[in-house]
Scaffold this motif. Structure first.
Motif, PDB file in Angstrom:
ATOM      1  N   THR A  95       0.852  -1.191   0.000  1.00 29.28           N
ATOM      2  CA  THR A  95       0.000   0.000   0.000  1.00 29.28           C
ATOM      3  C   THR A  95       0.885   1.236   0.000  1.00 29.28           C
ATOM      4  N   ILE A  96       0.233   2.413  -0.067  1.00 29.63           N
ATOM      5  CA  ILE A  96       1.000   3.659  -0.124  1.00 29.63           C
ATOM      6  C   ILE A  96       0.768   4.557   1.079  1.00 29.63           C
ATOM      7  N   ASP A  97      -0.243   4.254   1.905  1.00 24.88           N
ATOM      8  CA  ASP A  97      -0.538   5.164   3.011  1.00 24.88           C
ATOM      9  C   ASP A  97      -1.234   4.445   4.154  1.00 24.88           C
ATOM     10  N   LYS A  98      -1.531   5.203   5.219  1.00 26.12           N
ATOM     11  CA  LYS A  98      -2.140   4.629   6.423  1.00 26.12           C
ATOM     12  C   LYS A  98      -3.540   4.115   6.149  1.00 26.12           C
ATOM     13  N   GLN A  99      -4.293   4.801   5.281  1.00 22.14           N
ATOM     14  CA  GLN A  99      -5.649   4.325   4.965  1.00 22.14           C
ATOM     15  C   GLN A  99      -5.608   2.952   4.306  1.00 22.14           C
ATOM     16  N   GLY A 100      -4.605   2.734   3.453  1.00 27.85           N
ATOM     17  CA  GLY A 100      -4.441   1.413   2.854  1.00 27.85           C
ATOM     18  C   GLY A 100      -4.068   0.369   3.888  1.00 27.85           C
ATOM     19  N   LYS A 101      -3.304   0.782   4.896  1.00 27.20           N
ATOM     20  CA  LYS A 101      -2.955  -0.153   5.971  1.00 27.20           C
ATOM     21  C   LYS A 101      -4.184  -0.538   6.786  1.00 27.20           C
ATOM     22  N   HIS A 102      -5.104   0.414   6.988  1.00 29.32           N
ATOM     23  CA  HIS A 102      -6.366   0.070   7.659  1.00 29.32           C
ATOM     24  C   HIS A 102      -7.101  -1.028   6.883  1.00 29.32           C
ATOM     25  N   ALA A 103      -7.148  -0.863   5.549  1.00 35.55           N
ATOM     26  CA  ALA A 103      -7.835  -1.849   4.714  1.00 35.55           C
ATOM     27  C   ALA A 103      -7.145  -3.202   4.778  1.00 35.55           C
ATOM     28  N   ILE A 104      -5.816  -3.202   4.777  1.00 37.21           N
ATOM     29  CA  ILE A 104      -5.068  -4.453   4.851  1.00 37.21           C
ATOM     30  C   ILE A 104      -5.275  -5.131   6.202  1.00 37.21           C
ATOM     31  N   ALA A 105      -5.298  -4.340   7.273  1.00 37.23           N
ATOM     32  CA  ALA A 105      -5.556  -4.912   8.607  1.00 37.23           C
ATOM     33  C   ALA A 105      -6.906  -5.614   8.639  1.00 37.23           C
ATOM     34  N   SER A 106      -7.899  -5.012   7.975  1.00 35.39           N
ATOM     35  CA  SER A 106      -9.222  -5.623   7.909  1.00 35.39           C
ATOM     36  C   SER A 106      -9.191  -6.915   7.096  1.00 35.39           C
ATOM     37  N   GLU A 107      -8.447  -6.910   5.991  1.00 33.51           N
ATOM     38  CA  GLU A 107      -8.358  -8.098   5.145  1.00 33.51           C
ATOM     39  C   GLU A 107      -7.650  -9.240   5.871  1.00 33.51           C
ATOM     40  N   ILE A 108      -6.635  -8.927   6.664  1.00 40.82           N
ATOM     41  CA  ILE A 108      -5.964  -9.976   7.439  1.00 40.82           C
ATOM     42  C   ILE A 108      -6.950 -10.639   8.393  1.00 40.82           C
ATOM     43  N   SER A 109      -7.792  -9.835   9.038  1.00 39.97           N
ATOM     44  CA  SER A 109      -8.779 -10.399   9.966  1.00 39.97           C
ATOM     45  C   SER A 109      -9.792 -11.267   9.226  1.00 39.97           C
ATOM     46  N   ARG A 110     -10.217 -10.810   8.034  1.00 38.52           N
ATOM     47  CA  ARG A 110     -11.179 -11.595   7.257  1.00 38.52           C
ATOM     48  C   ARG A 110     -10.563 -12.914   6.797  1.00 38.52           C
ATOM     49  N   LYS A 111      -9.297 -12.852   6.372  1.00 36.88           N
ATOM     50  CA  LYS A 111      -8.626 -14.062   5.905  1.00 36.88           C
ATOM     51  C   LYS A 111      -8.439 -15.055   7.039  1.00 36.88           C
ATOM     52  N   ALA A 112      -8.174 -14.572   8.239  1.00 36.58           N
ATOM     53  CA  ALA A 112      -8.039 -15.465   9.391  1.00 36.58           C
ATOM     54  C   ALA A 112      -9.330 -16.243   9.625  1.00 36.58           C
ATOM     55  N   LEU A 113     -10.470 -15.561   9.499  1.00 35.93           N
ATOM     56  CA  LEU A 113     -11.752 -16.239   9.651  1.00 35.93           C
ATOM     57  C   LEU A 113     -11.990 -17.225   8.515  1.00 35.93           C
ATOM     58  N   GLU A 114     -11.698 -16.798   7.295  1.00 37.75           N
ATOM     59  CA  GLU A 114     -11.930 -17.655   6.135  1.00 37.75           C
ATOM     60  C   GLU A 114     -11.130 -18.946   6.211  1.00 37.75           C
ATOM     61  N   LEU A 115      -9.880 -18.848   6.662  1.00 30.19           N
ATOM     62  CA  LEU A 115      -9.006 -20.018   6.734  1.00 30.19           C
ATOM     63  C   LEU A 115      -9.185 -20.816   8.014  1.00 30.19           C
ATOM     64  N   GLY A 116     -10.012 -20.315   8.941  1.00 30.98           N
ATOM     65  CA  GLY A 116     -10.138 -20.979  10.227  1.00 30.98           C
ATOM     66  C   GLY A 116      -8.842 -20.927  11.003  1.00 30.98           C
ATOM     67  N   ALA A 117      -8.035 -19.883  10.767  1.00 32.72           N
ATOM     68  CA  ALA A 117      -6.723 -19.774  11.410  1.00 32.72           C
ATOM     69  C   ALA A 117      -6.864 -19.471  12.895  1.00 32.72           C
ATOM     70  N   ASP A 118      -5.971 -20.039  13.704  1.00 42.99           N
ATOM     71  CA  ASP A 118      -5.953 -19.729  15.135  1.00 42.99           C
ATOM     72  C   ASP A 118      -4.668 -18.997  15.533  1.00 42.99           C
ATOM     73  N   THR A 119      -3.795 -18.738  14.554  1.00 41.24           N
ATOM     74  CA  THR A 119      -2.588 -17.947  14.776  1.00 41.24           C
ATOM     75  C   THR A 119      -2.274 -17.166  13.509  1.00 41.24           C
ATOM     76  N   VAL A 120      -1.878 -15.915  13.682  1.00 46.30           N
ATOM     77  CA  VAL A 120      -1.457 -15.090  12.549  1.00 46.30           C
ATOM     78  C   VAL A 120      -0.112 -14.453  12.890  1.00 46.30           C
ATOM     79  N   LEU A 121       0.841 -14.559  11.977  1.00 43.24           N
ATOM     80  CA  LEU A 121       2.132 -13.894  12.117  1.00 43.24           C
ATOM     81  C   LEU A 121       2.285 -12.906  10.963  1.00 43.24           C
ATOM     82  N   MET A 122       2.689 -11.686  11.280  1.00 40.86           N
ATOM     83  CA  MET A 122       2.893 -10.652  10.275  1.00 40.86           C
ATOM     84  C   MET A 122       4.323 -10.141  10.372  1.00 40.86           C
TER      85      MET A 122
END
Length: 492
Positions: free
Chosen positions: A365-392
Motif C-alpha cells: 500500500t502507499i498510506d495509512k488508509q491502505g494499511k487500515h484496509a489491509i488490517a481488515s483483510e488480514i482479519s477476514r482471511k483469518a476467519l476464512e481459513l479458520g486460522a488460530d494464529t497469525v504472524l505478520m
C-alpha cells in the motif's frame, strides 16, 4: 460402493460436491449448492438493486427447496420420521429460518420482499477503530440465532441513505480532530440491504446463517444414512490412497457457514480518505501458494544463508506466549538472511491452524488508509481459513514518540530521526501475543543489491495494533493468554 467425485466449483474455491453420486439426498445437496451460488450472485451485485433482488429471490427459494428435497426421499431413509421431527423443532425455534420460510412464501405467492437500504458511516482514525468495526460485524453473527441485536460501536452513525459521500464528508469537517489524524483517517461507508421484517440484520448475513444451519442438517442426515459426507479434499501432495483421499474436519469454524461467508464487509464497504474525499484503492493483498521446489532451490542456492531449523515441538500449536515467542524468533532469523542478501524483505502475513501453515498473503500500500484496509483483510482471511494464529512481518520505520502542537503523535515515517526496522508480530486465538524488532541500517544501494548493517533482534511481549482487527474478529477483548482460555471455559 458409492463413488465420490472431487471437483472444485468454478465460482467458489470453497465449494465441492459433498456426497457421492447416487446418494439418496443428492438432490438436497444440489439445492444447497445452488443456494451457495445465489449467495455469491447477491454479493457480487450488492450495489445493483435489481440484480441483488433477483439473486435474493433465487437464494431464498433454493434454501427452502433443501428441506423440500430432503422430505421427498423420506421413504428411502430408515428412521427419518422421528429424526426429522426433532430437526423441525430446531428449525422452528430459529427466527432466521422462520424468516426464510415466510419470505419464500411471499416471493412465490405474493410479491418481492420489502427491502430497505441503510447507510452507516464509521470514522476510522486508528487500527483500534477498525477493530471495533470488525467486532461489530462478528457480534451480529453471534446474535443471529437469537435475533436479539446488540449495540453497535459508538464510532458508527446511521445517516440518510440518499446522502452523497460529498455531503457526509462536508459534515465531518466539523469534527474536532488533530490535522495529522485527519490526514490518516478513513471513513467507511457501509451499505446494508435489509428486509423490513428483519431490519436489524443485513440480508447476506441472514442467507449465510440459513445456509449454515441447512449445511449442518445435511451432515446429520448423512450420519443417519451411515454415510460419510466429504468436507474438504486433502491436498494433492498428501494423497496416498485416492479412494480414501478425503479429510473430514471436526467441524467448520464458523457454524457451518462456508469460509467465503465469514464476513460480508468487503462487499458492502467503500473506503474514503477523510482528508481529501478520495476512494482508498491503492492497496493489494496477494494470496501466496507454497512451492516446495522453489523453496528447495532457495535453500540450496545459499542466497539467504543458512536457514534456521523450525522447532515444531517448541512451537506446538502456537497458543501460548512462549510458543509464539519461538515462532517470532524463527521468522526473525529467516528475515535476517533475506536482508543480508540485499533484497527487499516485503510485507507478509502467515496464517496457521493447529500449528500448521494454512495460508499466506503479500501486502502492499502507499498510506495509512491502505494499511487500515489491509488490517481488515488480514482479519477476514483469518476467519476464512479458520486460522488460530497469525504472524505478520515486514519492514517499517520507527522513531521516538513526539507530539505535534495540536496533540497528535508524529508518524515515524515523517520523523527526522527515523530508523529502519523489520517488525515481526504474532497473535493467537487463545489471546497470546508476541513480537519483536530487528533493526537494520542501509549502507548503500537499493534492493536487490542493497548493503545493510543488521542489528540485534529485540523481543516484545505484545503485537502491533495492526493485528487488533484480527483479535477482534476472534472475539478477544482485554484478557490474554491463559486468562482468556479460563474465561472461555467458565462461559461454556
Amino acid at each position: 460402493m458409492f463413488k465420490y467425485t472431487i471437483k472444485r466449483a468454478a465460482w467458489c474455491e470453497h465449494e465441492y460436491k459433498h456426497c457421492p453420486s447416487g446418494c439418496p439426498i443428492e438432490t438436497a445437496e444440489n439445492r444447497l449448492r445452488e443456494a451457495h451460488r445465489r449467495w455469491h450472485d447477491c454479493a457480487d451485485s450488492y450495489n445493483s438493486p435489481e440484480d441483488f433482488r433477483d439473486g435474493l429471490n433465487s437464494a431464498i427459494q433454493a434454501l427452502r427447496n433443501v428441506t423440500f428435497a430432503l422430505q421427498s426421499v423420506k421413504s428411502e431413509i430408515d428412521g427419518f420420521e422421528s429424526w426429522y421431527a426433532e430437526e423441525q423443532d430446531l428449525m422452528k425455534a430459529d427466527p432466521v429460518l422462520r424468516w426464510i420460510v415466510a419470505s419464500r412464501n411471499t416471493i412465490v405467492k405474493q410479491d418481492d420482499l420489502k427491502t430497505l437500504s441503510q447507510l452507516k458511516v464509521t470514522v476510522v482514525p486508528s487500527y483500534d477503530a477498525e477493530a471495533a468495526s470488525v467486532a461489530d460485524e462478528q457480534m451480529a453473527w453471534s446474535e443471529l440465532p437469537h435475533a436479539k441485536p446488540g449495540a453497535v460501536v459508538d464510532t458508527t452513525l446511521d445517516v440518510p441513505v440518499e446522502l452523497t459521500i460529498e455531503e457526509v464528508l462536508a459534515e465531518l469537517t466539523h469534527v474536532d480532530l488533530p490535522m495529522s489524524i485527519r490526514q490518516e483517517a478513513t471513513v467507511l461507508f457501509e451499505h446494508r440491504w435489509v428486509d423490513e421484517k428483519m431490519s436489524s440484520y443485513e440480508l447476506l448475513a441472514l442467507l449465510a446463517h440459513s445456509y449454515g444451519h441447512l449445511n449442518s442438517l445435511l451432515t446429520r442426515c448423512h450420519e443417519l444414512l451411515n454415510m460419510r459426507r466429504v468436507r474438504i479434499p486433502i491436498p494433492e501432495s498428501d494423497k496416498e490412497n485416492r479412494v480414501e483421499a478425503f479429510e473430514e474436519l471436526e467441524g467448520l469454524s464458523i457454524n457451518e457457514r462456508l469460509p467465503c461467508m465469514s464476513s460480508t464487509r468487503q462487499y458492502r464497504i467503500t473506503r474514503i480518505r477523510l482528508a481529501d474525499g478520495s476512494e482508498v484503492k491503492e492497496f493489494k493483498n496477494w494470496h501466496v501458494e507454497y512451492d516446495a521446489a522453489v523453496a528447495k532451490e532457495a535453500v540450496e542456492s545459499g542466497i539467504y544463508g543458512v536457514q534456521p531449523e523450525f522447532d515444531h515441538d517448541a512451537v506446538g500449536e502456537m497458543q501460548t506466549d512462549t510458543q509464539l515467542g519461538v515462532l517470532v524468533a524463527t521468522y526473525a532469523e529467516i528475515a535476517r538472511g533475506i536482508l543480508r542478501s540485499g533484497q527487499d524483505h516485503g510485507w507478509f502475513s502467515y496464517f496457521f491452524r493447529k500449528g500448521r501453515m494454512a495460508g499466506a498473503l503479500v501486502h502492499a500500500t502507499i498510506d495509512k488508509q491502505g494499511k487500515h484496509a489491509i488490517a481488515s483483510e488480514i482479519s477476514r482471511k483469518a476467519l476464512e481459513l479458520g486460522a488460530d494464529t497469525v504472524l505478520m512481518i515486514g519492514e517499517a520505520w520507527t522513531s521516538k514518540m513526539e507530539q505535534t502542537p495540536d496533540g497528535a503523535y508524529v508518524p515515524p515515517s515523517l520523523h527526522p530521526e527515523k530508523t529502519e526496522v523489520l517488525v515481526v508480530d504474532a497473535v493467537s486465538k487463545s489471546g497470546a501475543t508476541a513480537g519483536g524488532i530487528l533493526s537494520f541500517h542501509t549502507l548503500a544501494g537499493e534492493p536487490p543489491h542493497r548493503e545493510v548493517e543488521i542489528g540485534e533482534f529485540t523481543t516484545q511481549s505484545s503485537a502491533s495494533n495492526i493485528l487488533s482487527p484480527t483479535r477482534a474478529a476472534w472475539g478477544i477483548r482485554a484478557l490474554a493468554g491463559a486468562a482468556f482460555w479460563r474465561a472461555q471455559t467458565k462461559a461454556r
